[in-house]
Motif scaffolding. Structure first.
Motif, PDB file in Angstrom:
ATOM      1  N   GLY A 106       0.642  -1.271  -0.124  1.00 55.21           N
ATOM      2  CA  GLY A 106      -0.031  -0.002   0.037  1.00 55.21           C
ATOM      3  C   GLY A 106       0.792   1.311   0.161  1.00 55.21           C
ATOM      4  N   LEU A 107       2.088   1.274   0.478  1.00 53.19           N
ATOM      5  CA  LEU A 107       2.936   2.373   0.420  1.00 53.19           C
ATOM      6  C   LEU A 107       3.858   2.397  -0.692  1.00 53.19           C
ATOM      7  N   PRO A 108       4.157   3.344  -1.207  1.00 54.44           N
ATOM      8  CA  PRO A 108       5.062   3.687  -2.552  1.00 54.44           C
ATOM      9  C   PRO A 108       6.637   3.346  -1.881  1.00 54.44           C
ATOM     10  N   ALA A 109       7.393   3.063  -2.705  1.00 53.46           N
ATOM     11  CA  ALA A 109       8.546   2.440  -2.236  1.00 53.46           C
ATOM     12  C   ALA A 109       9.477   3.596  -1.509  1.00 53.46           C
ATOM     13  N   ALA A 115       8.028   4.544   7.580  1.00 55.37           N
ATOM     14  CA  ALA A 115       7.417   3.799   8.537  1.00 55.37           C
ATOM     15  C   ALA A 115       8.257   2.489   8.898  1.00 55.37           C
ATOM     16  N   GLN A 116       9.217   2.127   8.103  1.00 59.00           N
ATOM     17  CA  GLN A 116       9.998   0.961   8.775  1.00 59.00           C
ATOM     18  C   GLN A 116      10.820   1.517   9.865  1.00 59.00           C
ATOM     19  N   THR A 117      11.329   2.601   9.757  1.00 54.33           N
ATOM     20  CA  THR A 117      12.033   3.420  10.886  1.00 54.33           C
ATOM     21  C   THR A 117      11.288   3.716  12.164  1.00 54.33           C
ATOM     22  N   ALA A 118       9.979   3.952  11.794  1.00 52.38           N
ATOM     23  CA  ALA A 118       9.284   4.623  12.893  1.00 52.38           C
ATOM     24  C   ALA A 118       8.698   3.356  13.680  1.00 52.38           C
ATOM     25  N   TYR A 119       8.261   2.162  12.873  1.00 50.80           N
ATOM     26  CA  TYR A 119       7.372   1.214  13.414  1.00 50.80           C
ATOM     27  C   TYR A 119       7.759  -0.307  13.252  1.00 50.80           C
ATOM     28  N   GLY A 120       9.143  -0.293  12.537  1.00 49.24           N
ATOM     29  CA  GLY A 120       9.798  -1.741  12.235  1.00 49.24           C
ATOM     30  C   GLY A 120       9.300  -2.053  11.023  1.00 49.24           C
ATOM     31  N   GLN A 121       8.217  -1.876  10.574  1.00 45.15           N
ATOM     32  CA  GLN A 121       7.407  -2.444   9.349  1.00 45.15           C
ATOM     33  C   GLN A 121       6.649  -1.458   8.725  1.00 45.15           C
ATOM     34  N   PRO A 122       6.517  -1.271   7.358  1.00 36.62           N
ATOM     35  CA  PRO A 122       5.594  -0.334   6.890  1.00 36.62           C
ATOM     36  C   PRO A 122       4.143  -1.047   6.907  1.00 36.62           C
ATOM     37  N   MET A 123       3.211  -0.110   6.827  1.00 37.62           N
ATOM     38  CA  MET A 123       1.817  -0.594   6.721  1.00 37.62           C
ATOM     39  C   MET A 123       0.981  -0.312   5.724  1.00 37.62           C
ATOM     40  N   TYR A 129      -2.902  11.350   4.983  1.00 32.38           N
ATOM     41  CA  TYR A 129      -2.576  11.154   6.295  1.00 32.38           C
ATOM     42  C   TYR A 129      -0.993  11.193   6.465  1.00 32.38           C
ATOM     43  N   SER A 130      -0.421  11.936   5.996  1.00 33.70           N
ATOM     44  CA  SER A 130       1.177  12.326   6.151  1.00 33.70           C
ATOM     45  C   SER A 130       1.911  11.328   5.149  1.00 33.70           C
ATOM     46  N   HIS A 131       3.207  11.648   4.883  1.00 37.06           N
ATOM     47  CA  HIS A 131       4.000  10.909   4.212  1.00 37.06           C
ATOM     48  C   HIS A 131       4.308   9.366   4.867  1.00 37.06           C
ATOM     49  N   MET A 132       4.426   9.415   5.829  1.00 36.02           N
ATOM     50  CA  MET A 132       4.668   8.099   6.506  1.00 36.02           C
ATOM     51  C   MET A 132       3.604   7.028   6.158  1.00 36.02           C
ATOM     52  N   THR A 133       2.513   7.594   5.901  1.00 35.29           N
ATOM     53  CA  THR A 133       1.474   6.621   5.430  1.00 35.29           C
ATOM     54  C   THR A 133       1.299   6.585   3.809  1.00 35.29           C
ATOM     55  N   GLY A 134       2.148   6.926   3.018  1.00 35.56           N
ATOM     56  CA  GLY A 134       2.182   7.115   1.678  1.00 35.56           C
ATOM     57  C   GLY A 134       2.328   8.473   0.992  1.00 35.56           C
ATOM     58  N   GLY A 135       1.771   9.425   1.608  1.00 37.10           N
ATOM     59  CA  GLY A 135       1.792  10.562   0.955  1.00 37.10           C
ATOM     60  C   GLY A 135       0.640  10.762   0.203  1.00 37.10           C
ATOM     61  N   TYR A 136      -0.285   9.988   0.110  1.00 38.91           N
ATOM     62  CA  TYR A 136      -1.404  10.078  -0.933  1.00 38.91           C
ATOM     63  C   TYR A 136      -2.485  11.145  -0.683  1.00 38.91           C
ATOM     64  N   ALA A 137      -2.804  11.765  -1.377  1.00 35.77           N
ATOM     65  CA  ALA A 137      -3.768  13.106  -1.680  1.00 35.77           C
ATOM     66  C   ALA A 137      -5.169  12.609  -0.916  1.00 35.77           C
TER      67      ALA A 137
END
Length: 394
Positions: A106-109, A115-123, A129-137
């Motif tokens: 679900g997240l662009p590369a 997210a990997q740095t913040a939570y250990g794995q991307p979601m 809802y922020s660039h940590m969750t993809g930066g989607y409009a």
């Protein structure tokens, strides 16, 4: 097109931005007919969620009409759809288990490292809802690009008004999953912290799942009254000590299950909460976690704690000893919206679940900035604001 954009703490503006375009074959473009302001959006408004950038388009609760599709989309032009706030591929390991909010794709590369740095794995990705969750409009806009449109959106039958189904996008499935995670058994007593939208849907869902008693906790009189309409008993934490009241109401045992629907911006003049606010204001902590602490301490031994509320970072003073010694179970996570949407749509259509009671205000998209201020400052009177891009200014 016109869209609500983020420019900093308490600074959101309706700007003219570029129209969305099809980027991937599975994309669709939706003309937004209704979009709501979520309590989680206030975390962005208050500046608590990192990796926001000036000009980001907000909003993750929306629905509308399909106006363009990529060759890999299963949607058709003219269909009315509700879009889940989670952006999920539908075919990875987690999606195959219906754990859509844990999607690996679900997240662009370019965003996965954050997210990997913040939570250990991307979601999974999230709209607006922020660039940590993809930066989607996001969807607080006239139009929005919907990735994986063959997996996420659910088609709405003709003749069903937006108000009845809009909340399938987030808060209704979130309240339902919160009650499901509480593993409610017939005859249970369930305590719900927070009578915002998710808390109220948790109250409604808990009764539908067989709870005998639901005790709702808040300090806004109108929201407590809404909980009572569904049969809940209530505690106003400004007038009563919550732990003492729960012990008295349950014969000293504690609730069988506790649901934290408050999250990282807990209110109240409590010693731990005041200390949390000091640490947050001096950048020594990220979240105010009074509600989840209180839920753990109040829950009966061997009970269950469900946490649909949003938390963003590290916390201290977590009652890990009480959690272990009491033998509690904690279930949490972003909502697997796609998993719940079909059954909940049927429940709404059959009249088993009411959603329209929650809407207190309908406003044009052009007044979205004022809507945020209202929702932030007047939470007793404002329970849910629905923005209408096609609505004429009052």
């Amino acid at each position: 097109m016109r869209a609500l954009t983020w420019h900093g703490k308490h600074d959101v503006r309706v700007d003219t931005v570029d129209d969305p375009e099809i980027i991937n074959p599975r994309d669709a473009i939706i003309k937004v007919t209704s979009t709501a302001i979520c309590g989680s959006d206030l975390h962005l408004y208050d500046g608590y969620i990192p990796t926001m950038k000036a000009g980001d388009i907000l909003g993750h609760e929306f629905m509308g009409e399909v106006v363009e599709t990529g060759p890999g989309s299963t949607l058709k032009k003219g269909q009315r759809v509700v879009v889940p706030f989670t952006i999920s591929c539908g075919s990875c390991f987690h999606c195959s288990k219906h754990q859509y909010s844990a999607c690996d794709n679900g997240l662009p590369a370019d965003n996965q490292d954050i997210a990997q740095t913040a939570y250990g794995q991307p979601m999974a990705g999230l709209f607006g809802y922020s660039h940590m969750t993809g930066g989607y409009a996001g969807g607080q806009a006239e139009y929005v690009r919907v990735p994986f449109s063959d997996v996420g959106p659910i088609v709405i039958p003709d003749g069903v008004e937006d108000d009845k189904v809009l909340f399938l996008s987030d808060i209704l499935p979130t309240g339902w999953m919160a009650a499901e995670n509480a593993q409610i058994e017939p005859g249970d007593t369930v305590a719900v912290w927070g009578c915002g939208p998710v808390g109220l849907f948790s109250v409604q869902s808990a009764f539908l799942m067989g709870a005998e008693r639901v005790i709702a906790i808040d300090h806004f009189p109108h929201r407590l009254e809404l909980a009572r309409r569904f049969g809940a008993e209530t505690i106003n934490f400004e007038e009563t000590k919550t732990y003492d009241a729960l012990m008295e109401m349950t014969g000293g045992i504690g609730p069988d299950a506790c649901i934290d629907a408050v999250g990282l911006e807990a209110h109240g003049f409590f010693a731990d909460n005041v200390w949390d606010q000091i640490k947050v204001s001096t950048f020594m902590a990220t979240d105010r976690t009074h509600s989840i602490r209180q839920a753990i301490l109040a829950c009966r031994k061997g009970g269950r704690v469900s946490m649909p509320a949003v938390y963003g970072g590290f916390v201290d003073k977590f009652p890990l000893g009480a959690f272990m010694e009491k033998g509690l179970t904690l279930k949490t996570g972003q909502t697997h919206v796609q998993h719940y949407m079909p059954a909940l749509l049927n429940a709404v259509m059959e009249g088993k679940i009411d959603t329209t009671f929650l809407i207190s205000h309908r406003m044009p998209l052009e007044q979205a900035a004022e809507g945020y201020r209202m929702f932030h400052d007047k939470q007793n009177e404002v329970t849910k604001i629905v923005l209408k891009p096609g609505m004429v200014l009052a």
